[in-house]
Design an enzyme around this catalytic site. Sequence first.
Site, PDB file in Angstrom:
ATOM      1  N   ARG A  23      30.693 -61.301   0.053  1.00 20.95           N
ATOM      2  CA  ARG A  23      30.132 -60.391  -0.811  1.00 20.95           C
ATOM      3  C   ARG A  23      30.356 -60.338  -2.287  1.00 20.95           C
ATOM      4  O   ARG A  23      31.109 -59.647  -3.041  1.00 20.95           O
ATOM      5  CB  ARG A  23      30.920 -58.927  -0.605  1.00 20.95           C
ATOM      6  CG  ARG A  23      30.276 -58.807   1.136  1.00 20.95           C
ATOM      7  CD  ARG A  23      29.496 -58.364   1.893  1.00 20.95           C
ATOM      8  NE  ARG A  23      28.561 -57.345   1.240  1.00 20.95           N
ATOM      9  CZ  ARG A  23      28.859 -56.004   1.449  1.00 20.95           C
ATOM     10  NH1 ARG A  23      29.315 -55.839   2.784  1.00 20.95           N
ATOM     11  NH2 ARG A  23      29.051 -55.509   0.871  1.00 20.95           N
ATOM     12  N   ARG A  27      30.389 -54.826  -6.606  1.00 22.11           N
ATOM     13  CA  ARG A  27      30.950 -53.807  -7.269  1.00 22.11           C
ATOM     14  C   ARG A  27      32.214 -54.044  -8.001  1.00 22.11           C
ATOM     15  O   ARG A  27      32.536 -53.521  -9.067  1.00 22.11           O
ATOM     16  CB  ARG A  27      31.059 -52.154  -6.975  1.00 22.11           C
ATOM     17  CG  ARG A  27      29.869 -51.033  -6.885  1.00 22.11           C
ATOM     18  CD  ARG A  27      29.775 -50.215  -6.178  1.00 22.11           C
ATOM     19  NE  ARG A  27      29.793 -50.392  -4.584  1.00 22.11           N
ATOM     20  CZ  ARG A  27      30.130 -49.596  -3.816  1.00 22.11           C
ATOM     21  NH1 ARG A  27      31.099 -48.090  -4.001  1.00 22.11           N
ATOM     22  NH2 ARG A  27      29.914 -49.834  -2.645  1.00 22.11           N
ATOM     23  N   ARG A  36      23.452 -52.112 -11.857  1.00 31.10           N
ATOM     24  CA  ARG A  36      23.077 -51.583 -10.518  1.00 31.10           C
ATOM     25  C   ARG A  36      22.796 -49.861 -11.101  1.00 31.10           C
ATOM     26  O   ARG A  36      22.011 -49.752 -10.583  1.00 31.10           O
ATOM     27  CB  ARG A  36      23.906 -51.374  -9.488  1.00 31.10           C
ATOM     28  CG  ARG A  36      24.314 -50.143  -8.633  1.00 31.10           C
ATOM     29  CD  ARG A  36      23.999 -50.790  -7.550  1.00 31.10           C
ATOM     30  NE  ARG A  36      24.420 -49.910  -6.226  1.00 31.10           N
ATOM     31  CZ  ARG A  36      23.603 -48.350  -5.952  1.00 31.10           C
ATOM     32  NH1 ARG A  36      23.150 -47.883  -7.345  1.00 31.10           N
ATOM     33  NH2 ARG A  36      24.563 -47.763  -5.327  1.00 31.10           N
ATOM     34  N   ASP A  73      20.558 -57.354   2.006  1.00 25.30           N
ATOM     35  CA  ASP A  73      21.757 -57.149   2.648  1.00 25.30           C
ATOM     36  C   ASP A  73      21.031 -56.802   3.990  1.00 25.30           C
ATOM     37  O   ASP A  73      19.755 -57.179   4.404  1.00 25.30           O
ATOM     38  CB  ASP A  73      21.519 -54.713   2.742  1.00 25.30           C
ATOM     39  CG  ASP A  73      23.376 -54.387   3.402  1.00 25.30           C
ATOM     40  OD1 ASP A  73      24.001 -54.071   2.659  1.00 25.30           O
ATOM     41  OD2 ASP A  73      22.371 -54.036   4.200  1.00 25.30           O
ATOM     42  N   TYR A 150      23.946 -50.728  14.102  1.00 22.14           N
ATOM     43  CA  TYR A 150      23.523 -49.139  12.948  1.00 22.14           C
ATOM     44  C   TYR A 150      22.481 -48.998  13.452  1.00 22.14           C
ATOM     45  O   TYR A 150      22.866 -47.734  13.387  1.00 22.14           O
ATOM     46  CB  TYR A 150      23.378 -50.304  11.798  1.00 22.14           C
ATOM     47  CG  TYR A 150      24.351 -50.730  10.791  1.00 22.14           C
ATOM     48  CD1 TYR A 150      25.388 -50.029   9.954  1.00 22.14           C
ATOM     49  CD2 TYR A 150      25.243 -51.798  11.067  1.00 22.14           C
ATOM     50  CE1 TYR A 150      26.489 -49.992   8.731  1.00 22.14           C
ATOM     51  CE2 TYR A 150      25.873 -52.785  10.871  1.00 22.14           C
ATOM     52  CZ  TYR A 150      26.594 -51.754   9.435  1.00 22.14           C
ATOM     53  OH  TYR A 150      27.757 -51.910   8.760  1.00 22.14           O
TER      54      TYR A 150
HETATM   55  O1  1CP Z   1      27.170 -61.066  -2.670  1.00 23.86           O
HETATM   56  C1  1CP Z   1      27.054 -60.407  -1.857  1.00 23.86           C
HETATM   57  O2  1CP Z   1      26.766 -58.834  -2.353  1.00 23.86           O
HETATM   58  C2  1CP Z   1      25.577 -60.282  -1.283  1.00 23.86           C
HETATM   59  C3  1CP Z   1      25.000 -59.226  -0.628  1.00 23.86           C
HETATM   60  C4  1CP Z   1      25.004 -58.294   0.868  1.00 23.86           C
HETATM   61  C5  1CP Z   1      25.533 -58.941   2.058  1.00 23.86           C
HETATM   62  C6  1CP Z   1      25.823 -60.586   2.369  1.00 23.86           C
HETATM   63  C7  1CP Z   1      25.174 -57.318   0.672  1.00 23.86           C
HETATM   64  C8  1CP Z   1      25.078 -56.439  -0.609  1.00 23.86           C
HETATM   65  N1  1CP Z   1      25.666 -56.761   2.306  1.00 23.86           N
HETATM   66  C9  1CP Z   1      25.590 -57.845   2.784  1.00 23.86           C
HETATM   67  C10 1CP Z   1      26.345 -57.954   4.030  1.00 23.86           C
HETATM   68  C11 1CP Z   1      26.605 -57.017   4.657  1.00 23.86           C
HETATM   69  N2  1CP Z   1      26.382 -55.644   4.499  1.00 23.86           N
HETATM   70  C12 1CP Z   1      26.935 -56.976   5.798  1.00 23.86           C
HETATM   71  C13 1CP Z   1      27.335 -57.625   6.938  1.00 23.86           C
HETATM   72  C14 1CP Z   1      29.201 -58.323   5.806  1.00 23.86           C
HETATM   73  C15 1CP Z   1      30.175 -57.380   5.586  1.00 23.86           C
HETATM   74  O3  1CP Z   1      30.892 -57.457   7.280  1.00 23.86           O
HETATM   75  O4  1CP Z   1      31.321 -56.824   5.004  1.00 23.86           O
HETATM   76  C16 1CP Z   1      27.386 -54.967   6.567  1.00 23.86           C
HETATM   77  C17 1CP Z   1      28.345 -55.340   8.075  1.00 23.86           C
HETATM   78  C18 1CP Z   1      26.684 -54.594   5.694  1.00 23.86           C
HETATM   79  C19 1CP Z   1      25.806 -53.278   5.742  1.00 23.86           C
HETATM   80  C20 1CP Z   1      26.203 -52.201   4.846  1.00 23.86           C
HETATM   81  N3  1CP Z   1      25.951 -52.432   3.544  1.00 23.86           N
HETATM   82  C21 1CP Z   1      27.860 -51.856   3.953  1.00 23.86           C
HETATM   83  C22 1CP Z   1      28.907 -51.902   5.241  1.00 23.86           C
HETATM   84  C23 1CP Z   1      29.923 -50.653   4.441  1.00 23.86           C
HETATM   85  C24 1CP Z   1      29.280 -49.703   6.753  1.00 23.86           C
HETATM   86  O5  1CP Z   1      29.029 -48.672   6.090  1.00 23.86           O
HETATM   87  O6  1CP Z   1      29.401 -50.399   7.644  1.00 23.86           O
HETATM   88  C25 1CP Z   1      27.606 -51.383   3.328  1.00 23.86           C
HETATM   89  C26 1CP Z   1      28.598 -51.222   2.037  1.00 23.86           C
HETATM   90  C27 1CP Z   1      26.339 -51.749   2.403  1.00 23.86           C
HETATM   91  C28 1CP Z   1      25.541 -51.564   0.910  1.00 23.86           C
HETATM   92  C29 1CP Z   1      25.723 -52.758   0.557  1.00 23.86           C
HETATM   93  N4  1CP Z   1      24.864 -53.926   0.640  1.00 23.86           N
HETATM   94  C30 1CP Z   1      25.280 -54.831  -0.256  1.00 23.86           C
HETATM   95  C31 1CP Z   1      26.615 -54.063  -1.241  1.00 23.86           C
HETATM   96  C32 1CP Z   1      26.374 -54.721  -2.759  1.00 23.86           C
HETATM   97  C33 1CP Z   1      25.670 -52.877  -0.533  1.00 23.86           C
HETATM   98  C34 1CP Z   1      27.534 -52.055  -1.617  1.00 23.86           C
HETATM   99  C35 1CP Z   1      25.927 -51.125  -2.564  1.00 23.86           C
HETATM  100  C36 1CP Z   1      26.249 -51.218  -3.791  1.00 23.86           C
HETATM  101  O7  1CP Z   1      27.396 -50.954  -4.828  1.00 23.86           O
HETATM  102  O8  1CP Z   1      25.458 -51.350  -4.850  1.00 23.86           O
END
Ligand code: 1CP
Length: 338
Positions: A23, A27, A36, A73, A150
Amino acid sequence: MVNRFLAACRKQKVDRPPVWIMRQAGRYLPEYRALREKAGSFLTLCTNPELAAEATLQPLRRFPLDAAIIFSDILLPLQALGVSFQFPDNGGPRLAQAFAGPEDWAELQAPASWESMEPVAQALRIVRQALPPEVALIGFCGAPWTLACYLLEARGSSDWTKARIAAHRWPSQLQKLLSTLAHAMGEYVAFQVAAGAQAVQVFDSWAGVLPPEQYQELVVPALERLFRSLEGLGVPRILYLGHGSHLLRTVAALPLEVVSVDWRTDLRKAARLTGKVVQGNLDPAVLFASETEVKRHTKAMLQRAPEVGYIANLGHGIWPDTPIAGVEAFLTAIQENP
Ligand code: 1CP
């Protein structure tokens, strides 16, 4: 110049362990927060190729990383299967409606085409063009079980009770759901490889809520289908096994090259039990310590890592308010190695 990441995936000897950060776009970076805000929503950021490419490249401009991971995502490709969801500000994903029982997924199938995900392919092409050859580009998808979590829960959870209950109530129908997701995600990551991804990571973030026998029976056949379908592509296949120390033996026979483990898993044991390249596994919490402490913990991690076939990373995604100084200390300690 050698691409350290791809060399390590092939168990070749490298001058120092390659490193990237789970990740790594996000943020904790002020430039991400600005981007963003400009995009207005997380989904816009993901589906606008220029903006997604920019988010992918931001951490590479700041830090000496050996790989980029495309900004997207795990839930995004589910839209192509007809599942709708939202990302409320400052929160995880929310599905419009949870899958309440087998009738809700009886009709689910892989899309005839991945055309609707063209923005992701376009972003991959932009990023590949912008990266020097020594930096690898990683594509990704969610693992069938984690995606099913999910779909069944409709949102994030810590213990995934609805998904675990479904697995016992409707085992054969759930297996069918996992198989459909495996087929769809196999096609989706192949689509990413065609657009320039040089390795693929499959995130099974919630693998660890299942015991080994159930993971073996229910989940492994779907993972086998997914990874097998990527065989001919010639790119390293990575499985992230969240909370999965007890599942190492279970994944050993899967056709993949790299196992990515969390901070509670012993790296040497992971290499020994799986026979794969290992990736990980600093606790993301360490990055909040003093720089001296971050370096000490990172070096201790390197000491525990196998000499060949190792990729440095965190054990899970970096947290939003992580101090940049902590990230820098982590990367410096790896560059100073050996
Ligand atoms: O460098 C990077 O950030 C790459 C992009 C990336 C990746 C690889 C994002 C962006 N999400 C993911 C994978 C992801 N998404 C996983 C697998 C990895 C892990 O376990 O962390 C999972 C479980 C998700 C599901 C997800 N999407 C969550 C997890 C929280 C939950 O409630 O279960 C969250 C917070 C998101 C939103 C999201 N995805 C990515 C970002 C930067 C965000 C946050 C939104 C934002 O801040 O703008």
